[in-house]
Design a protein around this motif. Structure first.
Motif, mmCIF file in Angstrom:
data_model
loop_
_atom_site.group_PDB
_atom_site.id
_atom_site.type_symbol
_atom_site.label_atom_id
_atom_site.label_comp_id
_atom_site.label_asym_id
_atom_site.label_seq_id
_atom_site.Cartn_x
_atom_site.Cartn_y
_atom_site.Cartn_z
ATOM 1 N N LEU A 66 0.833 -1.208 0.000
ATOM 2 C CA LEU A 66 0.000 0.000 0.000
ATOM 3 C C LEU A 66 0.868 1.259 0.000
ATOM 4 C CD1 LEU A 66 -2.670 -1.152 2.603
ATOM 5 C CD2 LEU A 66 -3.155 -0.558 0.213
ATOM 6 N N ARG A 67 1.952 1.212 0.733
ATOM 7 C CA ARG A 67 2.817 2.380 0.881
ATOM 8 C C ARG A 67 3.704 2.607 -0.338
ATOM 9 N NH1 ARG A 67 5.519 0.668 4.993
ATOM 10 N NH2 ARG A 67 7.315 -0.041 3.769
ATOM 11 N N ASP A 68 4.228 1.534 -0.916
ATOM 12 C CA ASP A 68 5.288 1.668 -1.921
ATOM 13 C C ASP A 68 4.854 1.393 -3.350
ATOM 14 O OD1 ASP A 68 6.967 2.176 0.241
ATOM 15 O OD2 ASP A 68 7.488 0.058 0.470
ATOM 16 N N THR A 69 3.618 0.929 -3.582
ATOM 17 C CA THR A 69 3.168 0.619 -4.940
ATOM 18 C C THR A 69 1.789 1.217 -5.196
ATOM 19 O OG1 THR A 69 1.908 -1.427 -4.508
ATOM 20 C CG2 THR A 69 4.315 -1.628 -4.636
ATOM 21 N N ASP A 70 1.337 1.105 -6.456
ATOM 22 C CA ASP A 70 -0.003 1.563 -6.830
ATOM 23 C C ASP A 70 -0.947 0.381 -7.060
ATOM 24 O OD1 ASP A 70 0.640 4.315 -6.805
ATOM 25 O OD2 ASP A 70 1.603 4.128 -8.768
ATOM 26 N N ILE A 71 -0.555 -0.786 -6.607
ATOM 27 C CA ILE A 71 -1.397 -1.978 -6.764
ATOM 28 C C ILE A 71 -2.718 -1.770 -6.034
ATOM 29 C CG2 ILE A 71 -1.585 -4.456 -6.303
ATOM 30 C CD1 ILE A 71 1.445 -4.606 -6.427
ATOM 31 N N GLY A 72 -3.820 -2.168 -6.683
ATOM 32 C CA GLY A 72 -5.128 -1.998 -6.096
ATOM 33 C C GLY A 72 -5.349 -2.860 -4.864
ATOM 34 N N VAL A 73 -6.298 -2.448 -4.033
ATOM 35 C CA VAL A 73 -6.588 -3.167 -2.798
ATOM 36 C C VAL A 73 -7.039 -4.598 -3.073
ATOM 37 C CG1 VAL A 73 -8.121 -3.256 -0.789
ATOM 38 C CG2 VAL A 73 -7.128 -1.078 -1.496
ATOM 39 N N GLY A 74 -7.837 -4.783 -4.130
ATOM 40 C CA GLY A 74 -8.312 -6.123 -4.468
ATOM 41 C C GLY A 74 -7.170 -7.074 -4.782
ATOM 42 N N GLU A 75 -6.204 -6.589 -5.550
ATOM 43 C CA GLU A 75 -5.054 -7.435 -5.912
ATOM 44 C C GLU A 75 -4.166 -7.694 -4.699
ATOM 45 O OE1 GLU A 75 -1.363 -7.586 -9.134
ATOM 46 O OE2 GLU A 75 -2.905 -6.018 -9.280
ATOM 47 N N ILE A 76 -3.989 -6.684 -3.867
ATOM 48 C CA ILE A 76 -3.179 -6.857 -2.659
ATOM 49 C C ILE A 76 -3.803 -7.915 -1.755
ATOM 50 C CG2 ILE A 76 -2.439 -5.757 -0.500
ATOM 51 C CD1 ILE A 76 -2.021 -3.193 -2.074
ATOM 52 N N SER A 77 -5.126 -7.905 -1.642
ATOM 53 C CA SER A 77 -5.801 -8.887 -0.793
ATOM 54 C C SER A 77 -5.500 -10.304 -1.244
ATOM 55 C CB SER A 77 -7.311 -8.630 -0.781
ATOM 56 O OG SER A 77 -7.881 -8.898 -2.050
ATOM 57 N N GLN A 78 -5.427 -10.519 -2.554
ATOM 58 C CA GLN A 78 -5.107 -11.847 -3.082
ATOM 59 C C GLN A 78 -3.641 -12.203 -2.848
ATOM 60 O OE1 GLN A 78 -6.300 -11.970 -7.187
ATOM 61 N NE2 GLN A 78 -8.467 -11.631 -6.730
ATOM 62 N N ILE A 79 -2.756 -11.207 -2.985
ATOM 63 C CA ILE A 79 -1.321 -11.438 -2.797
ATOM 64 C C ILE A 79 -1.029 -11.930 -1.380
ATOM 65 C CG2 ILE A 79 0.937 -10.304 -2.643
ATOM 66 C CD1 ILE A 79 0.043 -8.506 -4.952
ATOM 67 N N VAL A 80 -1.730 -11.353 -0.407
ATOM 68 C CA VAL A 80 -1.452 -11.709 0.991
ATOM 69 C C VAL A 80 -2.378 -12.807 1.517
ATOM 70 C CG1 VAL A 80 -0.463 -9.453 1.517
ATOM 71 C CG2 VAL A 80 -2.913 -9.849 1.893
ATOM 72 N N THR A 104 -11.325 -12.561 -0.559
ATOM 73 C CA THR A 104 -12.094 -11.382 -0.958
ATOM 74 C C THR A 104 -11.478 -10.122 -0.378
ATOM 75 O OG1 THR A 104 -13.589 -11.434 0.950
ATOM 76 C CG2 THR A 104 -14.209 -12.763 -0.982
ATOM 77 N N ALA A 105 -11.701 -9.000 -1.091
ATOM 78 C CA ALA A 105 -11.177 -7.719 -0.630
ATOM 79 C C ALA A 105 -11.850 -7.280 0.661
ATOM 80 C CB ALA A 105 -11.364 -6.668 -1.717
ATOM 81 N N SER A 106 -13.136 -7.631 0.805
ATOM 82 C CA SER A 106 -13.864 -7.211 2.007
ATOM 83 C C SER A 106 -13.283 -7.849 3.267
ATOM 84 C CB SER A 106 -15.344 -7.564 1.871
ATOM 85 O OG SER A 106 -15.521 -8.967 1.711
ATOM 86 N N LYS A 107 -12.928 -9.136 3.191
ATOM 87 C CA LYS A 107 -12.331 -9.807 4.342
ATOM 88 C C LYS A 107 -10.960 -9.223 4.656
ATOM 89 C CE LYS A 107 -14.729 -14.251 4.047
ATOM 90 N NZ LYS A 107 -14.580 -15.720 3.915
ATOM 91 N N PHE A 108 -10.205 -8.903 3.600
ATOM 92 C CA PHE A 108 -8.888 -8.301 3.804
ATOM 93 C C PHE A 108 -9.013 -6.932 4.463
ATOM 94 C CE2 PHE A 108 -5.987 -5.113 1.888
ATOM 95 C CZ PHE A 108 -4.850 -5.433 2.604
ATOM 96 N N CYS A 109 -9.937 -6.103 3.972
ATOM 97 C CA CYS A 109 -10.106 -4.753 4.519
ATOM 98 C C CYS A 109 -10.503 -4.806 5.992
ATOM 99 C CB CYS A 109 -11.157 -3.985 3.717
ATOM 100 S SG CYS A 109 -10.613 -3.542 2.047
ATOM 101 N N ALA A 110 -11.388 -5.756 6.333
ATOM 102 C CA ALA A 110 -11.820 -5.893 7.720
ATOM 103 C C ALA A 110 -10.649 -6.304 8.607
ATOM 104 C CB ALA A 110 -12.949 -6.914 7.811
ATOM 105 N N ALA A 111 -9.829 -7.245 8.117
ATOM 106 C CA ALA A 111 -8.664 -7.705 8.888
ATOM 107 C C ALA A 111 -7.629 -6.592 9.021
ATOM 108 C CB ALA A 111 -8.036 -8.914 8.202
#
Length: 327
Positions: free
Chosen positions: A278-292, A296-303
């Motif tokens: 999030l800090r160092d790239t422009d990768i979207g939140v949805g893609e970041i959620s899958q990377i980690v 789903t993005a919603s579960k990642f955002c809640a966590a």
């Protein structure tokens, strides 16, 4: 060990200040630094500010050092303590470990990327004659009454450092980083020694469960897998099957060595990687959620919000504002 005996370390990139009896090693790739002071033949002080697992071993020879007292105080991070039998435990933030004897039967290893603390090694018998300032410290050492049971069981005595001790520790580290003369370092070491005597008088040794070499290897395998493959599920059952033991045992070994619960560490490493993206790239939140490792993005955002207290997008905006101000 005499200061002059360290001249062979010059080839390792160590910078020496003969007048201050100070040595400094910058670790590669912004890995931090190790600062050492050798005020006399009877005392050595190592200041650690490490941000890498690749810490060089200088192979210093302490044979013939005599009766010694070695103290490791952890300001932040974590290091592993290993006995001569290969059994392991750990030293964590706010703790100190005191090793007293006549030969080095144990070692400390930095097993995480970040560690900050101080190691002090004192030759008890000759210390006072070389440095009269330590007469008070020698008296404190005698009054510590280190329990023989603890010494014989683990070869080291663990306890919590008080806020006063940590405050003095931070002062010593700051002086060392600023290149202070060794005489000032000696004063701070004497103050720390006096504080530790009070700490031990007012507290009890912390019960410490040591892990066998086999248990440590299993815990290290779990740590490496969770750290390097944070995007996978990596359930404890994976390791239970691999090592033919229960999931409970796997989790116990891991927490005993690394101090984190299995799921706790998995969450920590995923959130740390997500914050970096999030800090160092422009990768979207949805893609970041899958990377980690989130479906789903919603579960990642809640966590992420539970962990950092803000949403991923709020975190990204805040970090970019900070970066813009710094520039």
């Amino acid at each position: 060990m005499d200061f002059s005996e360290l001249s062979n370390l010059r080839d390792s990139g160590v910078m020496f200040d003969e007048k201050k009896k100070r040595a400094e090693l910058e670790l590669k790739d912004n890995g931090g630094k190790i600062i050492a002071y050798f005020p006399s033949d009877s005392i050595q002080v190592f200041i650690y500010d490490i941000h890498t697992e690749k810490v060089p071993d200088f192979g210093m020879d302490y044979s013939g050092f005599g009766r010694y007292l070695r103290v490791n105080i952890c300001k932040s991070g974590r290091c592993e303590f290993t006995t001569k039998n290969g059994d392991s435990s750990y030293l964590s933030e706010g703790e100190f470990a005191m090793d007293y004897g006549t030969s080095y039967d144990s070692s400390f290893r930095f097993d995480t990327r970040d560690y900050s603390g101080v190691e002090i090694i004192m030759q008890i018998d000759s210390l006072v004659t070389e440095l009269p300032l330590f007469a008070m410290l020698k008296k404190s050492i005698k009054e510590m009454n280190l329990p023989e049971k603890d010494i014989k069981t683990s070869s080291v005595y663990f306890a919590d450092a008080t806020a006063n001790t940590i405050r003095t520790l931070i002062e010593l580290m700051d002086y060392g980083k600023d290149g202070a003369d060794s005489s000032l370092i000696v004063i701070k070491v004497s103050e720390i020694g006096h504080n530790l005597g009070t700490d031990l008088f007012n507290s009890k040794s912390k019960l410490r469960t040591f892990a066998t070499n086999a248990q440590t290897q299993i815990a290290n395998d779990v740590y490496k897998t969770l750290t390097e493959h944070y995007g996978n599920k990596n359930p404890a059952s994976l390791f239970a099957e691999r090592y033919h033991m229960s999931e409970t045992a796997i989790k116990y070994y891991f927490k005993n060595i690394y101090g984190y619960g299995y799921k706790e560490y998995q969450m920590k490493i995923r959130m740390k990687k997500a914050s970096e993206l999030l800090r160092d790239t422009d990768i979207g939140v949805g893609e970041i959620s899958q990377i980690v490792g989130y479906l789903t993005a919603s579960k990642f955002c809640a966590a992420f919000k539970r962990f950092y207290g803000v949403t991923p997008m709020e975190y990204r905006r805040t970090e970019r504002i900070k970066k813009h101000k710094e520039e």
